[in-house]
Write a protein that holds these residues in place. Structure first.
Motif, PDB file in Angstrom:
ATOM      1  N   LYS A 214      30.941  36.294  31.092  1.00  0.00           N
ATOM      2  CA  LYS A 214      31.381  37.675  30.938  1.00  0.00           C
ATOM      3  C   LYS A 214      30.642  38.532  31.975  1.00  0.00           C
ATOM      4  CE  LYS A 214      33.512  40.949  28.666  1.00  0.00           C
ATOM      5  NZ  LYS A 214      34.691  41.354  29.372  1.00  0.00           N
ATOM      6  N   LEU A 215      31.398  39.342  32.685  1.00  0.00           N
ATOM      7  CA  LEU A 215      30.831  40.230  33.686  1.00  0.00           C
ATOM      8  C   LEU A 215      30.926  41.676  33.228  1.00  0.00           C
ATOM      9  CD1 LEU A 215      32.563  38.714  36.844  1.00  0.00           C
ATOM     10  CD2 LEU A 215      30.209  38.298  36.099  1.00  0.00           C
ATOM     11  N   LEU A 216      29.980  42.477  33.627  1.00  0.00           N
ATOM     12  CA  LEU A 216      30.084  43.935  33.510  1.00  0.00           C
ATOM     13  C   LEU A 216      30.246  44.469  34.920  1.00  0.00           C
ATOM     14  CD1 LEU A 216      27.063  44.701  31.132  1.00  0.00           C
ATOM     15  CD2 LEU A 216      29.487  44.590  30.508  1.00  0.00           C
TER      16      LEU A 216
ATOM     17  N   ILE B  54      40.125  44.186  42.143  1.00  0.00           N
ATOM     18  CA  ILE B  54      38.879  43.788  41.493  1.00  0.00           C
ATOM     19  C   ILE B  54      39.080  43.358  40.041  1.00  0.00           C
ATOM     20  CG2 ILE B  54      38.125  46.108  40.766  1.00  0.00           C
ATOM     21  CD1 ILE B  54      35.950  43.222  42.163  1.00  0.00           C
ATOM     22  N   ASP B  55      39.962  44.027  39.307  1.00  0.00           N
ATOM     23  CA  ASP B  55      40.196  43.614  37.911  1.00  0.00           C
ATOM     24  C   ASP B  55      40.693  42.179  37.844  1.00  0.00           C
ATOM     25  OD1 ASP B  55      39.391  46.036  36.754  1.00  0.00           O
ATOM     26  OD2 ASP B  55      41.396  46.900  36.964  1.00  0.00           O
ATOM     27  N   ASP B  56      41.660  41.831  38.686  1.00  0.00           N
ATOM     28  CA  ASP B  56      42.199  40.471  38.704  1.00  0.00           C
ATOM     29  C   ASP B  56      41.151  39.452  39.151  1.00  0.00           C
ATOM     30  OD1 ASP B  56      44.657  41.462  37.877  1.00  0.00           O
ATOM     31  OD2 ASP B  56      45.468  41.575  39.918  1.00  0.00           O
ATOM     32  N   ILE B  57      40.378  39.799  40.167  1.00  0.00           N
ATOM     33  CA  ILE B  57      39.339  38.887  40.669  1.00  0.00           C
ATOM     34  C   ILE B  57      38.314  38.601  39.580  1.00  0.00           C
ATOM     35  CG2 ILE B  57      37.388  38.700  42.274  1.00  0.00           C
ATOM     36  CD1 ILE B  57      39.098  40.315  44.296  1.00  0.00           C
ATOM     37  N   LEU B  58      37.836  39.644  38.911  1.00  0.00           N
ATOM     38  CA  LEU B  58      36.803  39.461  37.893  1.00  0.00           C
ATOM     39  C   LEU B  58      37.339  38.755  36.654  1.00  0.00           C
ATOM     40  CD1 LEU B  58      34.797  42.796  38.200  1.00  0.00           C
ATOM     41  CD2 LEU B  58      34.356  40.586  39.283  1.00  0.00           C
TER      42      LEU B  58
END
Length: 193
Positions: free
Chosen positions: A185-187, A171-175
């Motif tokens: 920017k996503l939270l 998920i970190d890489d995808i976001l």
């Protein structure tokens, strides 16, 4: 599709329903919700919104506004929005009352205050299943044009997550890739059911 999605916005049923409509057409299992105490739609002025209870059918809202001032509500996009919404589901639902719907794998919100409300609500529930839920905030301005852009971005992100072998691991890489590609920017946070 392997995940169950929820789209959540405040109380006017525009952004979450636009995303719900698009994802549903693409075959995703998706629901949509508001977090306010009522459904609030623009009225003749900022001080005169149209307020409905959650559970009021979209068709009833449509007929009410068409009776009040069809030209105003057609021009500001509310009648077309309600027509779209009634083609997706019967009536607006409130997030805080969704216990009967079971659980979701991924929840999208479209403004930070709603993101905070969803996290707080999940935190205050009994964590019986200990099943993880990913909450993502994709900030989207509350107008019809931005709602369409936000829905498309949510769909793109859902497709990326669906393609991952394990969203928990990637998920970190995808976001990060999504933020870079879309300059948004996503939270995000992880909670449990």
């Amino acid at each position: 599709m392997k995940f169950r999605y929820a789209m959540v916005c405040s109380s006017n049923q525009n952004r979450s329903m636009e995303a719900h409509s698009l994802l549903k057409r693409q075959g995703f299992e998706v629901c949509s919700y508001g977090t306010g105490s009522h459904v609030k739609l623009p009225g003749p002025s900022l001080r005169e919104p149209n307020i409905y209870d959650f559970g009021t059918p979209y068709k009833q809202m449509f007929d009410d506004l068409r009776r009040k001032d069809p030209e105003l509500y057609k021009r500001n996009g509310i009648l077309p929005m309600l027509k779209r919404n009634s083609g997706v589901k019967l009536a607006p639902q409130r997030w805080q009352d969704n216990a009967v719907d079971g659980f979701f794998d991924i929840v999208f919100t479209f403004e930070e205050k709603v993101f905070d409300m969803v996290i707080e609500d999940l935190h205050n529930r009994d964590h019986i299943l200990m099943k993880s839920v990913l909450i993502i905030n994709l900030e989207v301005k509350d107008n019809h044009e931005e709602a369409a852009v936000g829905a498309r971005l949510a769909l793109d992100l859902c497709l990326e997550i669906e393609a991952a072998d394990s969203w928990e691991e990637s998920i970190d890489d995808i976001l990060t890739a999504f933020e870079k590609q879309n300059r948004r920017k996503l939270l995000y946070s992880i909670s449990f059911y």
